[in-house]
Design an enzyme around this catalytic site. Structure first.
Site, short mmCIF file in Angstrom:
data_model
loop_
_atom_site.label_atom_id
_atom_site.label_comp_id
_atom_site.label_asym_id
_atom_site.label_seq_id
_atom_site.Cartn_x
_atom_site.Cartn_y
_atom_site.Cartn_z
N HIS A 58 0.80 -1.29 -0.18
CA HIS A 58 0.12 -0.08 -0.01
C HIS A 58 0.93 1.15 0.10
CE1 HIS A 58 -3.77 -2.35 0.87
NE2 HIS A 58 -2.95 -3.05 1.40
N ASN A 90 -6.57 0.42 -3.20
CA ASN A 90 -7.56 1.10 -2.32
C ASN A 90 -6.87 2.48 -1.86
OD1 ASN A 90 -5.33 0.12 -0.75
ND2 ASN A 90 -6.88 -0.24 0.90
N ASP A 301 1.94 -6.86 2.61
CA ASP A 301 0.97 -6.00 2.96
C ASP A 301 1.34 -4.87 3.73
OD1 ASP A 301 -1.71 -5.22 3.45
OD2 ASP A 301 -2.59 -6.84 4.57
#
Ligand SMILES: [Zn+2]
Lengths: 427, 310
Positions: A58, A90, A301
């Protein structure tokens, strides 16, 4: 660009130290090499591996540049030994269209420390209802699609996504979480959550979706990738699905290989992550599954968060933890020092398999003459203490704060250029 | 004692000392016209309630005032608490304002633990007045005080806790405290209202109220939150009442000396029949009365009782 000599290194940790000559972004010679005017990195017998590939990062840009940018995230990746990362969709706005994914890819190229591959959303706005323009995004270079952070929980939408992705030769990566079983979930459902009064996130909520998706993938003949596997039961489902020929791959995070829900006792949200930290039995099974290839690879992650989103009460905190600069060391701690993986195995789970899963032609390649020089040099004997504030990310939310970890990245090389050297980004 | 965050792992000696102090305070104040002790004069106690609970807040407020502390109430409406200020910033404000003790009720499990961490350097004590579905330690202490009045020493006494254990901070605190005091606890509920891993708790578990009642010295009913009735945790209020409601017939199954407790507010007719709630077997108003003395004792041990550290 000057040629590069990496002197005195052991590819895959095997044999006597050799020199590696890199010219024009390609491995030009291995053995005893000499080259006028070459930049030299002294290896000191360290382990040379193909550069790491993270399928699950991310980067927070666009939208939350106060926590990470493509520039800071790229620096963290290079320092962590990565030569390619996949930036999750996202963001804000969501990467569910070609404009955003092209922007992310362009920023990645401008920064130039690591190949930044944008992940496209599977559904518009990550809402799980309507397929995003997968074809247009694939044309813009997207290889992996995911609604990560959310599960594509509608079985019909998931089926269509898998079917549609087939023609595009891309992979759908699922954040497996049955939403009805995880309403208000705050921690692994079990003794610890019960004790702390935290609403449980049952293992079956992951396992049921993985099982369903494996059945769907096999039915339609598509490729499925399972994000951040966290339970022993999911490993069993994957083993079963693979045994019957399903084209499924899976990743596990470093934190799920090391940490358990015992850490929740202080209610410090630095330990809050989704899927949640599970039990010691799950950790053991995940390590075994990774060693056996039932779980294909390690993905970080990497999830940077602002102080105010973490230094608060548990239920208000955002899930996620930093991962790019600690992944190698956690893999060394949990897989190498336990004897579960040798350095060939490390290359497999951190580089080769993720590159294959995403279909990257120039990453995760063998260290051989003529191959692209995407490399990482690892000092297996080094030990270092994690300090969140000293990591390259803007955020500092690492659960490994203060921990002494084994293994360190000496240098990272992207197409023949040194992108990280002894903890620094070269000027 | 620096904070009172939970009863898990509580030292039985300390728990007994707090209960003894509460009993002494009760005795000292009984029949007095001016119920005021000078013990905490000059100390500032702040209650911060992010959830409405008049019952608990008032009990703490009276406890503080009877000890002559300056008590300030902050409730979530009309204050920075209601304007989205972070719990951390509120904690720092309260510390800066000179709070000796912060009493906090919060919908998030662990909020009191976090608060204690942020207030550590300020030296402010924290009392958990209920955090999410985690714990409510003063409720357990007042329950134990009430049981001790009726039953004497709780060692080997049998206490049944009936109802929504899964979401109940009262149940968790009582399990820890009652077992620490030597009582045997039986949890009685449908499986949907029991937490995962309950089989490893130091308690008996049963789904059959009638079978357990004859052997109990006390029955503690838990509040069934109205929203649970539509959450699919059990089919209907009627079925719940049939299986787990304490009615007159069930009251007769209990030994004569057995005590009935309820943390309130009660759903009369469902969790407990009105006649049972109002019977002399029920100690529900005693619980409320003892609540004040127990909270006085807690404040005493936190703020006035210097030789003890924990
Ligand atoms: Zn995810």
């Amino acid at each position: 660009m000057n040629p590069l000599i990496i002197r005195g290194v052991r590819p895959y940790g095997e044999g006597e130290p050799v020199d590696v000559l890199v010219r024009d972004g390609v491995v030009a010679a291995i053995g005893e090499v000499a080259e006028e005017g070459a930049e030299v990195v002294e290896g000191g017998g360290a382990v040379l591996l193909p550069g790491f590939v993270d399928l699950h990062t991310h980067l927070r840009e666009p939208g939350r540049e106060d926590t990470e940018t493509i520039a800071t995230g790229s620096a963290a990746a290079a320092l962590g030994g990565y030569t390619a990362v996949f930036a999750m969709a996202n963001t804000d706005p969501v990467a569910d269209n070609a404009v955003i994914v092209e922007h992310v890819a362009r920023r990645g190229r401008e920064v130039g420390l690591v190949d930044v591959h944008p992940v496209g959303a599977v559904t518009v706005g990550l809402k799980g209802e309507k397929l995003a323009e997968l074809g247009t995004m694939a044309k813009a270079g997207v290889r992996v699609f995911s609604d990560d952070g959310h599960c594509v929980h509608d079985p019909l939408v998931m089926r269509r996504a898998l079917e549609y992705s087939k023609a595009l030769d891309v992979v759908v990566a699922q954040h497996a979480e049955e939403p009805r079983l995880t309403v208000g979930a705050q921690a692994h459902e079990g003794e610890q959550a019960a004790r702390l009064g935290l609403q449980g996130w049952p293992a079956a909520a992951e396992e049921a979706v993985v099982a369903r998706d494996c059945l769907l993938a096999r039915q339609v003949g598509a490729r499925l990738h399972v994000c951040h596997v966290s339970t022993a039961g999911t490993a069993d489902v994957l083993a079963w699905a693979k045994a019957r020929g399903t084209e499924v791959s899976a990743e596990v995070t470093p934190h799920h290989l090391l940490l358990t829900d015992e850490r929740l006792a202080t209610y410090d949200p630095v330990n809050k992550v989704n899927p949640p930290l599970r039990t010691a039995d799950d950790v053991r099974k995940l390590r075994e599954a990774l060693a056996a290839g039932v779980i294909d690879c390690v993905a970080t992650d990497h999830a940077p968060h602002a102080v105010q989103d973490k230094d608060c009460e548990w239920s208000a905190a955002r899930p996620g933890m930093l991962g790019l600069q600690t992944a190698l060391s956690i893999v060394v701690e949990t897989m190498v020092e336990t004897g579960l993986l040798d350095w060939r195995g490390v290359a497999r789970v951190l580089s080769e398999r993720p590159a294959e899963i995403a279909g990257l032609p120039d990453q995760g390649r063998p260290i051989e003459v003529g191959e692209p020089a995407n490399l990482v040099l690892v000092d297996p004997g080094a030990r270092w203490t994690v300090r969140g504030a000293e990591l390259a990310s803007i955020a500092a939310n690492t659960p490994f704060e203060g921990m002494e970890l084994p293994g360190a990245v000496v240098a990272t090389v992207l197409r023949g250029r040194v992108t990280a050297l002894r903890g620094r980004i070269p000027a | 004692m620096r904070h009172l965050l939970s009863t898990e792992g509580i030292d039985p000696g300390l728990a007994t000392a707090v209960l003894d102090t509460a009993a002494r305070l009760k005795q000292a104040l009984e029949g007095r016209e001016v119920r005021k002790l000078p013990t905490l004069r000059g100390r500032t106690v702040i209650t911060v309630f992010y959830e409405n609970s008049t019952r608990t807040r008032v009990s703490f407020e009276i406890a503080g005032k009877w000890m002559s502390a300056d008590v300030v109430n902050v409730s979530s409406s009309g204050s920075s608490v209601g304007k989205g200020e972070s719990l951390r910033d509120t904690a720092l404000t309260l510390a800066a304002a000179g709070a000796d003790c912060v009493i906090v009720r919060h919908p998030a499990s662990g909020a009191a633990h976090r608060l204690a961490g942020w207030l550590h350097e300020a030296g402010t004590s924290v009392v958990n007045a209920g955090d999410g579905t985690h714990e409510h330690p003063t409720q357990a202490l007042l329950d134990a005080a009430t049981l001790r009045e009726r039953l004497g020493d709780l060692r080997d006494r049998r206490v049944a806790i009936v109802g929504d254990v899964l979401h109940s901070r009262v149940a968790r605190s009582n399990v820890h405290l009652l077992t620490a005091l030597g009582a045997e606890v039986t949890l009685i509920a449908p499986p949907t209202l029991l937490p995962a891993g309950v089989e490893n708790w130091p308690v008996h578990v049963s789904h059959e109220l009638d079978a357990e009642l004859p052997s109990q010295d006390a029955v503690m009913l838990l509040r069934v939150q109205a929203e649970r009735m539509h959450g699919g945790f059990f089919p209907s209020a009627r079925e719940y009442s049939i299986a787990y409601g304490l009615n007159e017939n069930r009251l007769r199954l209990l030994p004569d000396h057995a005590v009935v407790l309820h943390p309130g507010p009660m759903l009369r007719g469902m969790e407990i029949a009105s006649s049972v709630a109002d019977s002399p077997r029920a100690a529900i108003t005693d619980q409320v009365r003892n609540g004040v003395h127990v909270r006085m004792a807690v404040l005493y041990h936190l703020l006035a009782h210097e030789e003890e550290t924990s």
